[in-house]
Write an enzyme that holds these catalytic residues in place. Sequence first.
Site: not given
Ligand code: AMP
Length: 280
Positions: A36-37, A149, A187, A184-185
């Site tokens: 995702g990132h 997401k 978490r 995807k996450s």
């Molecule tokens: P985070 O590390 O969770 O703060 O996410 C950083 C960036 O990645 C944010 O802009 C999220 O929306 C994006 N992101 C996280 N998971 C996904 C995903 N599955 N698909 C697209 N973007 C994502």
Amino acid sequence: MQIATTIQEVRTQIKEWKKEGASVGFVPTMGYLHEGHGSLISRARAENDKVVVSIFVNPMQFGPGEDLESYPRDLEKDSAYCESLGADLIFHPEPSEMYTEGFCSYVDMSVLTEELCGLSRPVHFRGVCTVVNKLFNIVQPNRAYFGQKDAQQLAVIKRMVEDLNMDLEIIGCPIVREEDGLAKSSRNTYLSAQERQAALVLSQAVALGEKLAADGETDAKKIVGEMIALIEKEPMARIDYVKAVDGLTMQQIDTVKRPMLIALAVYVGKTRLIDNFMLS
Ligand code: AMP
């Protein structure tokens, strides 16, 4: 690829790039990177001369009792991944670099932050807006990339940039999912094998909502009701919210309109997961 831990290092590099006339694309993250990132970094790579990725688990956006301490971290793996995607610089500051003693300035937004995740995470968006504002000031990007997401976060950042006349473009990128549909996450790593299976109910609810809307259902309450009924069949799932909102203002709506966001947050075991779809 450079890894910077201080604001000064980033500023020096950015100044050099700007002198050369290079455009800068920026991807803010909390690390423990996945595809995702990766999709955001690749898009930034394609559209800019230089790409900066920040990896910072921002204490200010976590409330009491949330998972700040246990949030997964793996800088070595993240660095290799960023390098493989062609990033030029990782900014990985310590909290003390970002929040010096006496820190007391915040970016607070109303309306959009008072719904959805803002209700169950009251300090979250103040932390997000403040840190993103700081990161924009440090990196001075031409474009910044955020995932759909976190749909409310994307709407909030776009609003902040417009309201505060920030001179950059915000680019939203589609949700990247596992093969079986789970968004995807970072978490997802908290989930046991059984919870991982149960977590599929989120993307199944999204698929159901999307289908009902595509088939012409105009009653947003009915779409949400059917999604809730589906999730309630999964004994390991506990709903935080499932709501239909205006895609720009995040205010609840009863009748389908465009842009409309249907967003959900569901606990699977102790893990709170989010998913959504947008009709635009
Ligand atoms: P985070 O590390 O969770 O703060 O996410 C950083 C960036 O990645 C944010 O802009 C999220 O929306 C994006 N992101 C996280 N998971 C996904 C995903 N599955 N698909 C697209 N973007 C994502």
